[in-house]
Design a protein around this motif. Structure first.
Motif, mmCIF file in Angstrom:
data_model
loop_
_atom_site.group_PDB
_atom_site.id
_atom_site.type_symbol
_atom_site.label_atom_id
_atom_site.label_comp_id
_atom_site.label_asym_id
_atom_site.label_seq_id
_atom_site.Cartn_x
_atom_site.Cartn_y
_atom_site.Cartn_z
ATOM 1 N N GLU A 53 0.815 12.975 -10.071
ATOM 2 C CA GLU A 53 0.313 13.662 -8.880
ATOM 3 C C GLU A 53 -0.420 12.625 -8.031
ATOM 4 O OE1 GLU A 53 -2.697 17.384 -7.943
ATOM 5 O OE2 GLU A 53 -1.734 17.234 -9.922
ATOM 6 N N VAL A 54 0.121 12.345 -6.850
ATOM 7 C CA VAL A 54 -0.313 11.191 -6.070
ATOM 8 C C VAL A 54 -1.033 11.605 -4.788
ATOM 9 C CG1 VAL A 54 0.579 9.324 -4.611
ATOM 10 C CG2 VAL A 54 1.366 9.540 -6.972
ATOM 11 N N TYR A 55 -2.176 10.933 -4.545
ATOM 12 C CA TYR A 55 -2.973 11.099 -3.332
ATOM 13 C C TYR A 55 -3.220 9.699 -2.754
ATOM 14 C CZ TYR A 55 -3.926 15.684 -5.384
ATOM 15 O OH TYR A 55 -3.808 16.923 -5.942
ATOM 16 N N VAL A 56 -3.316 9.620 -1.422
ATOM 17 C CA VAL A 56 -3.519 8.327 -0.769
ATOM 18 C C VAL A 56 -4.563 8.471 0.341
ATOM 19 C CG1 VAL A 56 -2.436 6.380 0.420
ATOM 20 C CG2 VAL A 56 -1.080 7.770 -1.171
ATOM 21 N N VAL A 57 -5.519 7.540 0.362
ATOM 22 C CA VAL A 57 -6.464 7.436 1.476
ATOM 23 C C VAL A 57 -6.138 6.175 2.255
ATOM 24 C CG1 VAL A 57 -8.870 7.007 2.126
ATOM 25 C CG2 VAL A 57 -8.331 8.736 0.407
ATOM 26 N N THR A 58 -5.901 6.333 3.546
ATOM 27 C CA THR A 58 -5.590 5.186 4.390
ATOM 28 C C THR A 58 -6.221 5.393 5.763
ATOM 29 O OG1 THR A 58 -3.797 3.733 5.163
ATOM 30 C CG2 THR A 58 -3.399 6.117 5.261
ATOM 31 N N ARG A 59 -6.010 4.439 6.674
ATOM 32 C CA ARG A 59 -6.659 4.552 7.976
ATOM 33 C C ARG A 59 -5.830 5.404 8.934
ATOM 34 N NH1 ARG A 59 -4.668 -1.055 8.079
ATOM 35 N NH2 ARG A 59 -3.809 -1.593 10.136
ATOM 36 N N LYS A 60 -6.503 5.919 9.945
ATOM 37 C CA LYS A 60 -5.907 6.987 10.752
ATOM 38 C C LYS A 60 -4.777 6.528 11.661
ATOM 39 C CE LYS A 60 -9.097 6.790 14.701
ATOM 40 N NZ LYS A 60 -10.097 7.544 15.482
ATOM 41 N N GLY B 246 0.806 -1.222 0.000
ATOM 42 C CA GLY B 246 0.000 0.000 0.000
ATOM 43 C C GLY B 246 0.836 1.268 0.000
ATOM 44 N N TRP B 247 2.056 1.171 0.493
ATOM 45 C CA TRP B 247 2.940 2.328 0.530
ATOM 46 C C TRP B 247 3.746 2.488 -0.760
ATOM 47 C CZ3 TRP B 247 4.313 6.715 2.913
ATOM 48 C CH2 TRP B 247 5.584 7.228 2.669
ATOM 49 N N LEU B 248 4.344 1.401 -1.261
ATOM 50 C CA LEU B 248 5.305 1.514 -2.350
ATOM 51 C C LEU B 248 4.680 1.830 -3.707
ATOM 52 C CD1 LEU B 248 7.847 -1.283 -1.373
ATOM 53 C CD2 LEU B 248 8.165 1.194 -1.283
ATOM 54 N N TRP B 249 3.420 1.442 -3.944
ATOM 55 C CA TRP B 249 2.773 1.834 -5.196
ATOM 56 C C TRP B 249 2.768 3.364 -5.345
ATOM 57 C CZ3 TRP B 249 1.057 -0.194 -9.685
ATOM 58 C CH2 TRP B 249 0.945 -1.588 -9.794
ATOM 59 N N PRO B 250 2.185 4.092 -4.398
ATOM 60 C CA PRO B 250 2.197 5.561 -4.549
ATOM 61 C C PRO B 250 3.589 6.160 -4.393
ATOM 62 C CG PRO B 250 1.201 4.928 -2.445
ATOM 63 C CD PRO B 250 1.371 3.669 -3.233
ATOM 64 N N PHE B 251 4.435 5.533 -3.581
ATOM 65 C CA PHE B 251 5.782 6.061 -3.336
ATOM 66 C C PHE B 251 6.574 6.166 -4.636
ATOM 67 C CE2 PHE B 251 10.294 5.365 -2.312
ATOM 68 C CZ PHE B 251 10.522 6.425 -1.456
ATOM 69 N N TYR B 252 6.521 5.127 -5.456
ATOM 70 C CA TYR B 252 7.276 5.149 -6.706
ATOM 71 C C TYR B 252 6.547 5.896 -7.821
ATOM 72 C CZ TYR B 252 10.765 2.025 -4.759
ATOM 73 O OH TYR B 252 11.780 1.507 -3.992
ATOM 74 N N MET B 253 5.242 5.911 -7.781
ATOM 75 C CA MET B 253 4.487 6.612 -8.832
ATOM 76 C C MET B 253 4.531 8.123 -8.652
ATOM 77 S SD MET B 253 3.328 4.402 -11.003
ATOM 78 C CE MET B 253 1.870 5.044 -11.824
ATOM 79 N N ASP C 181 1.610 -9.941 -5.555
ATOM 80 C CA ASP C 181 1.396 -8.909 -4.530
ATOM 81 C C ASP C 181 2.616 -8.843 -3.613
ATOM 82 O OD1 ASP C 181 0.863 -11.443 -3.550
ATOM 83 O OD2 ASP C 181 -0.621 -10.747 -2.103
ATOM 84 N N ILE C 182 3.748 -8.531 -4.201
ATOM 85 C CA ILE C 182 5.000 -8.427 -3.451
ATOM 86 C C ILE C 182 5.526 -7.007 -3.581
ATOM 87 C CG2 ILE C 182 7.400 -9.201 -3.281
ATOM 88 C CD1 ILE C 182 6.489 -11.922 -4.276
ATOM 89 N N ALA C 183 5.790 -6.376 -2.447
ATOM 90 C CA ALA C 183 6.309 -5.014 -2.444
ATOM 91 C C ALA C 183 7.797 -5.040 -2.105
ATOM 92 C CB ALA C 183 5.554 -4.167 -1.422
ATOM 93 N N ILE C 184 8.624 -4.483 -2.990
ATOM 94 C CA ILE C 184 10.066 -4.489 -2.781
ATOM 95 C C ILE C 184 10.593 -3.059 -2.870
ATOM 96 C CG2 ILE C 184 12.294 -5.327 -3.604
ATOM 97 C CD1 ILE C 184 10.846 -7.714 -4.799
ATOM 98 N N ASP C 185 11.246 -2.644 -1.815
ATOM 99 C CA ASP C 185 11.896 -1.343 -1.811
ATOM 100 C C ASP C 185 13.238 -1.504 -2.528
ATOM 101 O OD1 ASP C 185 13.218 1.017 -1.290
ATOM 102 O OD2 ASP C 185 12.565 1.132 0.802
ATOM 103 N N LYS C 186 13.398 -0.837 -3.656
ATOM 104 C CA LYS C 186 14.602 -1.010 -4.470
ATOM 105 C C LYS C 186 15.876 -0.650 -3.708
ATOM 106 C CE LYS C 186 12.925 1.515 -7.835
ATOM 107 N NZ LYS C 186 12.773 2.222 -9.136
#
Length: 309
Positions: A33-40, A21-28, A205-210
């Motif tokens: 122009e990136v916006y994210v809705v997540t829990r508080k 959930g973090w790395l998709w918007p992080f790299y894009m 569904d694997i998130a890898i921080d380069k």
């Protein structure tokens, strides 16, 4: 392009759904122009990271169900119900944000459970789902490993059938420009209900921080040197690391049975990282099989500690 990411689970310096959930918007964010809705409950960690790293091209919005009905935060139980309930305030917030910003694309990236895709398909914009999983069922030849959880297996299968047969759900998945599935089982489960088949794709569904990947080094050694090294390496202990929540569906009891078939003299070690309802049972089983010298349990580790293992 103005993109909104719908990320129930989202946190920097994390793995699993949080990392996804973090790395998709992080790299894009570098190209869009990136916006994210997540829990508080993710706000302190996310805002601290953005400040420390001086990241200004990601905008986050936080929402949640009312505190008085949020039993998951209070007790740690009922996570599935919490995820389901969270879809309602999230849709309300996204609807208002879309009216203000007119997103070109909304990407539901988390949760990755195919049964929990929310309601953003109702909005008039391009829409991507996934990668989604969750339709896997235990094969018949491995049912002995689920005999103590047969009721949960049956309930899971029932919920899956009710979900995929729901006309509203079928409308939602067919509204997606693309729907990414994380495994073949979920792909095969959903594929028959997709009208335009080319929209259905497999994607892990694997998130890898380069930045965490160390490139391989070319030592320039000759083949004879590598052969000598391989002989020396035979005396080293080969270590395997597993990380996750210890529930019966992860197949850890099957792993212990497999390890029981291996010669105890072989130099190997299996490190199991995580916690869950099966942990004590697995520890007892490893003692019964006399695997203590080859298997260890670390409990739950932070992301930072996992990187050092």
């Amino acid at each position: 392009m103005r993109i909104l990411y719908y990320s129930f689970s989202c946190a920097p310096c994390a793995g699993s759904d949080e990392g996804l959930g973090w790395l998709w918007p992080f790299y894009m964010r570098n190209d869009h122009e990136v916006y994210v809705v997540t829990r508080k409950d993710r706000k302190p960690q996310i805002e601290r990271y953005l400040k420390d790293q001086n990241i200004t091209n990601m905008r986050f919005f936080y929402c949640d169900i009312p505190d008085w009905m949020n039993f998951y935060y209070k007790t740690g139980k009922g996570f599935l119900a919490y995820q389901k309930l969270w879809q309602y305030p999230a849709y309300g917030m996204i609807k208002k944000l879309h009216k203000k910003y007119q997103f070109d694309l909304i990407h539901h990236v988390s949760t990755t459970d195919f049964r929990l895709i929310g309601f953003v398909y109702k909005l008039d914009t391009h829409y991507i789902l996934g990668p989604l999983g969750g339709a896997q069922q235990t094969p018949a030849y491995l049912r002995d490993y689920t005999k103590n959880n047969s009721r949960e297996e049956k309930m899971r299968a029932l919920i899956n059938r009710l979900t995929i047969s729901n006309p509203g759900y079928q409308k939602a998945i067919n509204k997606a420009d693309y729907i990414f599935l994380a495994n073949k089982e979920t792909y095969q489960y959903i594929y028959p209900y997709i009208k335009e088949k080319e929209r259905c794709r497999l994607l892990l569904d694997i998130a890898i921080d380069k930045s965490k990947i160390s490139p391989g080094e070319d030592t320039g050694r000759q083949k004879t040197d590598r052969k000598t090294d391989s002989i020396a390496d035979q005396d080293k202990v080969m270590t395997f690391i597993w990380s996750g929540r210890m529930v019966y569906r992860k197949g850890l009891e099957l792993l212990l049975d497999a390890l029981d078939c291996i010669d105890r003299k072989l130099p190997y070690k299996v490190v199991l990282c995580g916690e869950g309802p099966e942990m004590e049972h697995l520890k007892e089983l490893s003692r019964e099989k006399r695997l203590e010298g080859h298997i260890s349990f670390t409990g739950q580790l932070t992301y930072e500690k996992m990187q050092k293992n």
